[in-house]
Design a protein around this motif. Structure first.
Motif, PDB file in Angstrom:
ATOM      1  N   UNK A 100      -6.050 -23.176  15.421  1.00  0.00           N
ATOM      2  CA  UNK A 100      -6.066 -21.783  15.849  1.00  0.00           C
ATOM      3  C   UNK A 100      -7.451 -21.409  16.366  1.00  0.00           C
ATOM      4  N   UNK A 101      -7.475 -20.703  17.494  1.00  0.00           N
ATOM      5  CA  UNK A 101      -8.757 -20.221  18.011  1.00  0.00           C
ATOM      6  C   UNK A 101      -8.841 -18.718  17.735  1.00  0.00           C
ATOM      7  N   UNK A 102      -9.956 -18.297  17.110  1.00  0.00           N
ATOM      8  CA  UNK A 102     -10.215 -16.860  16.955  1.00  0.00           C
ATOM      9  C   UNK A 102     -11.406 -16.528  17.855  1.00  0.00           C
ATOM     10  N   UNK A 103     -11.897 -15.306  17.727  1.00  0.00           N
ATOM     11  CA  UNK A 103     -13.011 -14.937  18.609  1.00  0.00           C
ATOM     12  C   UNK A 103     -14.345 -15.433  18.071  1.00  0.00           C
ATOM     13  N   UNK A 104     -14.359 -16.004  16.865  1.00  0.00           N
ATOM     14  CA  UNK A 104     -15.652 -16.443  16.334  1.00  0.00           C
ATOM     15  C   UNK A 104     -15.660 -17.937  16.082  1.00  0.00           C
ATOM     16  N   UNK A 105     -16.849 -18.473  15.999  1.00  0.00           N
ATOM     17  CA  UNK A 105     -17.024 -19.880  15.660  1.00  0.00           C
ATOM     18  C   UNK A 105     -18.363 -20.042  14.962  1.00  0.00           C
ATOM     19  N   UNK A 106     -18.534 -21.198  14.311  1.00  0.00           N
ATOM     20  CA  UNK A 106     -19.797 -21.470  13.630  1.00  0.00           C
ATOM     21  C   UNK A 106     -20.544 -22.575  14.344  1.00  0.00           C
ATOM     22  N   UNK A 107     -21.865 -22.507  14.301  1.00  0.00           N
ATOM     23  CA  UNK A 107     -22.668 -23.568  14.902  1.00  0.00           C
ATOM     24  C   UNK A 107     -23.901 -23.799  14.028  1.00  0.00           C
ATOM     25  N   UNK A 108     -24.227 -25.067  13.724  1.00  0.00           N
ATOM     26  CA  UNK A 108     -25.407 -25.351  12.898  1.00  0.00           C
ATOM     27  C   UNK A 108     -26.697 -24.975  13.624  1.00  0.00           C
ATOM     28  N   UNK A 109     -27.548 -24.196  12.955  1.00  0.00           N
ATOM     29  CA  UNK A 109     -28.700 -23.592  13.632  1.00  0.00           C
ATOM     30  C   UNK A 109     -29.740 -24.605  14.102  1.00  0.00           C
ATOM     31  N   UNK A 110     -29.838 -25.730  13.410  1.00  0.00           N
ATOM     32  CA  UNK A 110     -30.927 -26.640  13.746  1.00  0.00           C
ATOM     33  C   UNK A 110     -30.573 -27.598  14.877  1.00  0.00           C
ATOM     34  N   UNK A 111     -29.363 -27.473  15.412  1.00  0.00           N
ATOM     35  CA  UNK A 111     -28.948 -28.337  16.522  1.00  0.00           C
ATOM     36  C   UNK A 111     -28.767 -27.462  17.760  1.00  0.00           C
ATOM     37  N   UNK A 112     -29.409 -27.819  18.884  1.00  0.00           N
ATOM     38  CA  UNK A 112     -29.249 -27.013  20.102  1.00  0.00           C
ATOM     39  C   UNK A 112     -27.804 -27.054  20.594  1.00  0.00           C
ATOM     40  N   UNK A 113     -27.314 -25.954  21.154  1.00  0.00           N
ATOM     41  CA  UNK A 113     -25.979 -25.947  21.743  1.00  0.00           C
ATOM     42  C   UNK A 113     -26.052 -26.758  23.038  1.00  0.00           C
ATOM     43  N   UNK A 114     -25.329 -27.872  23.128  1.00  0.00           N
ATOM     44  CA  UNK A 114     -25.566 -28.820  24.222  1.00  0.00           C
ATOM     45  C   UNK A 114     -24.718 -28.572  25.471  1.00  0.00           C
ATOM     46  N   UNK A 115     -23.949 -27.487  25.496  1.00  0.00           N
ATOM     47  CA  UNK A 115     -22.909 -27.366  26.510  1.00  0.00           C
ATOM     48  C   UNK A 115     -23.415 -26.798  27.836  1.00  0.00           C
ATOM     49  N   UNK A 116     -23.942 -27.649  28.710  1.00  0.00           N
ATOM     50  CA  UNK A 116     -24.293 -27.207  30.057  1.00  0.00           C
ATOM     51  C   UNK A 116     -24.305 -28.421  30.972  1.00  0.00           C
ATOM     52  N   UNK A 117     -24.281 -28.159  32.308  1.00  0.00           N
ATOM     53  CA  UNK A 117     -24.219 -29.272  33.256  1.00  0.00           C
ATOM     54  C   UNK A 117     -25.583 -29.935  33.400  1.00  0.00           C
ATOM     55  N   UNK A 118     -26.604 -29.137  33.651  1.00  0.00           N
ATOM     56  CA  UNK A 118     -27.942 -29.721  33.761  1.00  0.00           C
ATOM     57  C   UNK A 118     -29.012 -28.681  33.487  1.00  0.00           C
ATOM     58  N   UNK A 119     -30.178 -29.181  33.132  1.00  0.00           N
ATOM     59  CA  UNK A 119     -31.312 -28.311  32.876  1.00  0.00           C
ATOM     60  C   UNK A 119     -32.129 -28.258  34.161  1.00  0.00           C
TER      61      UNK A 119
END
Lengths: 581, 431
Positions: free
Chosen positions: A193-212
């Motif tokens: 089930x998908x809700x409007x919230x999610x959790x993410x560990x703070x010490x790991x950068x969110x990696x979701x992008x095509x390029x920097x």
């Protein structure tokens, strides 16, 4: 969250906010655990495992803990909750909403009380974007809700691996953050089930992008010294070290108010509570000129003031940067201001000391540098998978011991930032604010103004300072009139351009256009030759010009008086130019 | 009945280690030795080894002595019965009057939720022009007096305490010379302020560990009063002694020192005390005025340096005067716009001219010729020092502002002081 039964272990040692636990099951580095004391559950984090014992830092006071007390391991990393409703919130370092805590436990921060970061009652008008049958991967947008002026995208949780097929999605309508808005199935047939919230560990950068991408665009902060002389780029990093009383916090507040960013995250990390209170009480009343709404509507405040537990201080900067990264994922430009990163480094030092690690310089841990660079490297301009650009810009205040920039935190920070705005005691004592030192500071980013004129202005500042030093030795009498005029030019540039009055509504913020405009006018003076033969006459002329210019700075850009004042300045310049000829 | 433990396995400095079960971190214990009974506090637990810091010091403790754990942390009464009383660093009366045991509160409570603080808005009048005019003290401010040994900082504290309009004064003395303690007591008594004062006094001859408790005891009492709506002024002298006591315990516990032997958590330790200064949303307030003596008159020494980063400004006390340069009240802007319209203008103009006077003095000492303007500055500087900076001056803010105008008018022309025209017209003497 708690999918598996929590593992329970026993405390075998307590040393300040560090507890030692003998484990029988498995433990994970940086796993969150709860120590039970009396009726309270104190949040802790595993920071070292040695043989059959694990060392945990406790985010609360450990008073009353006993050997033999129970510790419950969660199997989760320290995480924050991401979803609509983060903006306008005031959190502590562990994302506890402080206003709700105040309603619940009164004046004091009762230990062991953890509240939900987001409002579970509030209904958000959800608009679906994905369709049933489509495939989605982590970070893909399933729909959106309006949050203030921004469009808040609801994304497939970043931590879900693999490809998911959308089995169902709700129609447009009002939903709470916990309502299921979609059901997805992966290749193995697992349904989630998908809700409007999610959790993410703070010490790991969110990696979701095509390029920097390389940060090239100037982030307008409306501070003249910064934007023109020591600019900060959108997606860049900068630091503001300075001794106490040099105006670090005033500068950071001013940037947080006037910077042209979509979302501003302020991390008040180990600093005075009174300063946070000013933000808390004033921002809701202040208008954001870009949107016409309250300044609070684009802000998130993470406050872990100096008297709050030190381990949570360490977590607070990570919490802040994770929230900034989350809004970056919506294609927004976010700005994170951390005041002060030295307190965060000191928190590392305290824990390192308790772990009895071999100390590095000034007993900071040996990994200080890598932690600081990991943190600043989370900034950046990225191209998202949707093709949009998003950015996180990080500005950190540094409070060097004794105001000495040679100390490890300042030095480690200088290695990784793109701009150094060094605040000097000398300038703040002379009440020259902002006290950013015009000769010591540097920036690797692009300025708002023409590079050639800028280098002229820089050389005048450098020469003026030399003349000033010389005059202290040989007196004014021994200085040539040409040198003296250079000194006057540099003082004039300092007074009318570098100095800015944060407490004046007009002078506090200078738009990019206005900066270019008045910088040209300032440069016209710097380029001019002057007919003066008498120093007193030259000084008087420059003082008069300065007064005209200062008054000009206090007049609004669109005020008719602006042009009048400008012509007064032009006339003064023309008069003296006529004399030269 | 609580269990008694006999097995003291380690004695070093003021720290002893005993083997015991079921002991809580930070709990209090009583150690009974040939020298009598002393309080001790748990500072580390490792398996069944419990380390305690002994308030009376470890001298005379034998490995066979008894340790009895009390099952609670350090507590202090928060009741009104404390007013007019004097206690030592363990919270035991030193005035030969009975103990106060009602309304006990634990010391070192959690920090105040920033959402329950309000922006400070009330000035505290001290009748000292260098404070009221130039660096106004504000209710709920935390402010240290940076000074060196030999300066009259304790006299200054006593004077501010007497003249400040507050409901309760809490005095925490750490490593105080016995004479200073007597002077404090006499001064407060003579002025009839003793009945609204609570004192926690650790004198220089008392055991070092007792010094550590003084700020916490004082602030716990201050907090109890503030929660009842009282405006409390808490005076702490001298925080450098407190920091040195922290250092001593940290070294005994074999902690890795960070800077000049001080523990790495010095900043957090000082901050958790100073941050008790608060203006509660819907209750009273705590204002903290502390003395920090600077070893070797060095402001970059770890104690004043860390303090400066925590507090909301500082007063430099040098040569018996509050220095106009370096001294700073970060909160003055919150109040000095609402006192009298000329307050900020006088403040800026007089300091600027005093700074010009200082450079003229330099010029004079280097033998440069004195111009007419220089002579005016010299006259002004002398009067400013005698009539404004001297701690003997005792006048309310308004009289101080009037005096400021008078000094300016006696030394300068209207156009020379750099004050806005409308204020000059309103206030310039002889208009």
């Amino acid at each position: 969250m708690a999918e598996n039964n929590p593992v329970r272990e026993k405390v075998v040692g307590v040393n300040g906010n560090l507890i030692t636990v003998r484990y029988t099951n498995k433990v994970m580095q940086n796993e969150v655990a709860y120590a039970h004391v009396g009726g309270a559950r104190l949040k802790c984090e595993v920071i070292r495992v040695r043989g059959d014992v694990a060392d945990l830092q406790v985010f609360e006071s450990t008073n009353g803990l006993k050997v033999g007390d129970e510790v419950e391991f969660t199997g989760e990393l320290l995480s924050v909750e991401l979803g609509p409703g983060l903006l306008t919130q005031v959190y502590d370092g562990l994302q506890n909403p402080l206003k709700l805590l105040a309603e619940q436990s009164g004046f004091f921060l009762q230990r062991g009380v953890y509240l939900r970061a987001l409002d579970r009652e509030k209904k958000w008008p959800f608009t679906p974007m994905a369709r049933v049958g489509e495939n989605a991967v982590a970070g893909d947008r399933l729909g959106s809700v309006p949050e203030g002026i921004i469009t808040h995208y609801i994304m497939l949780p970043f931590s879900w691996k693999g490809s998911w097929r959308i089995d169902s999605i709700v129609p447009a309508g009002d939903y709470t953050i916990d309502d299921v808005i979609a059901v997805v199935v992966d290749e193995q047939g697992t349904r989630r089930n998908v809700t409007m919230t999610q959790f993410w560990p703070v010490k790991i950068p969110i990696p979701d992008y095509a390029e920097k991408l390389l940060p090239e665009k100037t982030m307008v902060t409306q501070m003249r010294t910064i934007d023109t002389f020591f600019p900060v780029a959108v997606g860049g990093t900068f630091c503001t070290p300075g001794p106490f009383g040099a105006g670090k916090t005033v500068l950071q507040h001013s940037i947080s108010r006037y910077a042209e960013a979509d979302v501003v995250v302020v991390a008040a990390c180990g600093e005075r509570a009174g300063e946070v209170v000013e933000i808390l009480r004033e921002y809701p009343e202040l208008e954001d000129p870009r949107t016409g709404r309250s300044l609070m509507d684009r802000s998130i405040i993470i406050c872990n003031t100096s008297s709050m537990p030190v381990a949570a201080r360490e977590a607070s900067v990570y919490t802040a940067v994770t929230l900034a990264e989350y809004y970056r994922q919506m294609g927004l430009n976010t700005l994170l201001l951390a005041d002060s990163t030295s307190r965060w480094a000191q928190a590392l030092r305290e824990m390192s000391g308790r772990l009895e690690e071999i100390p590095g310089e000034e007993s900071f841990p040996a990994y200080l540098e890598s932690r600081i660079s990991d943190f600043y490297e989370r900034a950046g301009l990225v191209k998202l998978r949707t093709g949009e650009l998003g950015s996180v810009t990080i500005g950190g205040a540094v409070s060097p011991a004794g105001g000495n920039f040679e100390e490890p935190v300042t030095q480690a920070t200088l290695k990784v930032v793109g701009a150094f705005l060094g605040l000097s005691r000398e300038r703040s004592d002379a009440r020259r604010y902002p006290a950013i030192h015009p000769l010591d500071s540097w920036s690797k980013y692009h300025s708002l103004v023409d590079a050639e004129k800028l280098s002229l202005a820089r050389s005048i500042l450098a020469r003026g300072s030399e003349v000033n030093q010389m005059m202290k030795v040989i007196g004014e009498e021994g200085t040539s009139i040409d040198d003296f005029i250079i000194y006057l030019k540099s003082e004039y540039l300092d007074y009318v351009f570098l100095q800015q009055n944060t407490f004046d509504p007009v002078d506090a913020c200078t738009s990019a256009d206005r900066q270019r405009y008045i910088f040209d006018k300032v440069c016209a003076v710097l380029e001019s030759r002057f007919p003066f033969t008498d120093k007193e006459e030259a000084r008087r002329w420059f003082l008069e010009l300065r007064q005209l210019f200062l008054d000009w700075n206090y007049i609004a850009w669109d005020d008719p008086e602006f042009k009048q004042q400008e012509s007064a300045i032009d006339k003064k310049l023309a008069d003296v130019a006529a004399e030269v000829e | 009945m609580r269990k008694v433990y006999h097995k003291i396995s380690h004695i070093a400095g003021n720290v002893i280690t005993v083997e015991a079960e079921g002991v809580a971190y930070n709990e209090l214990a009583e150690v009974e030795s040939a020298r009598g009974v002393s309080l001790a506090q748990v500072i580390r637990l490792a398996e069944n080894k419990v380390s305690l810091q002994v308030f009376a010091g470890s001298r005379g403790i034998s490995t066979g002595d008894q340790v009895r754990f009390l099952g609670h942390e350090m507590q202090v009464s928060g009741s009104d019965d404390l007013l007019g009383r004097v206690f030592n660093g363990r919270g035991v009366p030193r005035d030969n009057r009975p103990d106060v045991n009602s309304e006990l509160v634990e010391i070192g409570k959690p920090s105040v939720n920033p959402a329950k603080r309000v922006i400070p808005r009330n000035m505290i009048r001290t009748n000292i022009p260098m404070i009221d005019l130039f660096n106004t003290l504000v209710e709920s401010q935390k402010l240290p007096i940076f000074s060196v040994a030999g300066e009259p900082y304790n006299e200054l504290l006593a004077r501010i305490a007497l003249q400040a309009e507050v409901d309760v004064i809490v005095l925490g003395g750490m490593g105080l010379k016995y004479d200073d303690y007597l002077i404090f007591k006499r001064t407060l008594d003579e002025q009839g302020a003793l009945s609204r004062t609570v004192m926690f006094i650790h004198t220089a001859s008392d055991p070092v560990v007792e010094c550590l408790m003084v700020p916490d005891l004082s602030l716990a009492v201050a907090e109890a009063y503030a929660l009842r709506g009282k405006r409390v002024l808490c005076l702490l002298t001298d925080m450098t002694n407190f920091s040195d006591a922290l250092k001593e315990i940290a070294i005994t516990m074999e902690q890795i020192p960070s800077n000049r032997g001080y523990p790495g958590d010095l900043y957090s330790q000082l901050a958790s005390r100073y941050e008790k200064a608060v203006d509660f949303d819907g209750a009273g307030s705590i204002t903290i005025l502390a003395v920090t003596t600077m070893p070797g008159d060095d402001v970059t020494h770890p104690v004043p340096d860390n303090t400066g980063y925590i507090t909301e400004g500082q007063f430099y006390l040098r040569n018996g005067r509050i220095e106009p340069f370096g001294s700073l009240s970060r909160l003055k802007q919150q109040v000095n716009g609402r006192t009298r319209p000329d307050h900020r203008a006088i403040m800026d103009a007089m300091i600027r001219l005093y700074s010009d006077y200082k450079s003229t003095l330099e010029k004079q000492s280097m033998g440069f010729k004195m111009s007419a303007w220089d002579s005016k500055l010299l006259k002004y500087g002398a009067r400013f020092e005698a009539e404004m900076m001297s701690l003997a001056v005792n006048i309310p803010l308004e009289a101080g502002l009037d005096l400021g105008w008078k000094i300016l008018a006696d030394c300068f022309d209207k156009t020379e002081v750099g004050i806005k025209t409308d204020l000059l017209e309103q206030y310039w003497p002889g208009n």
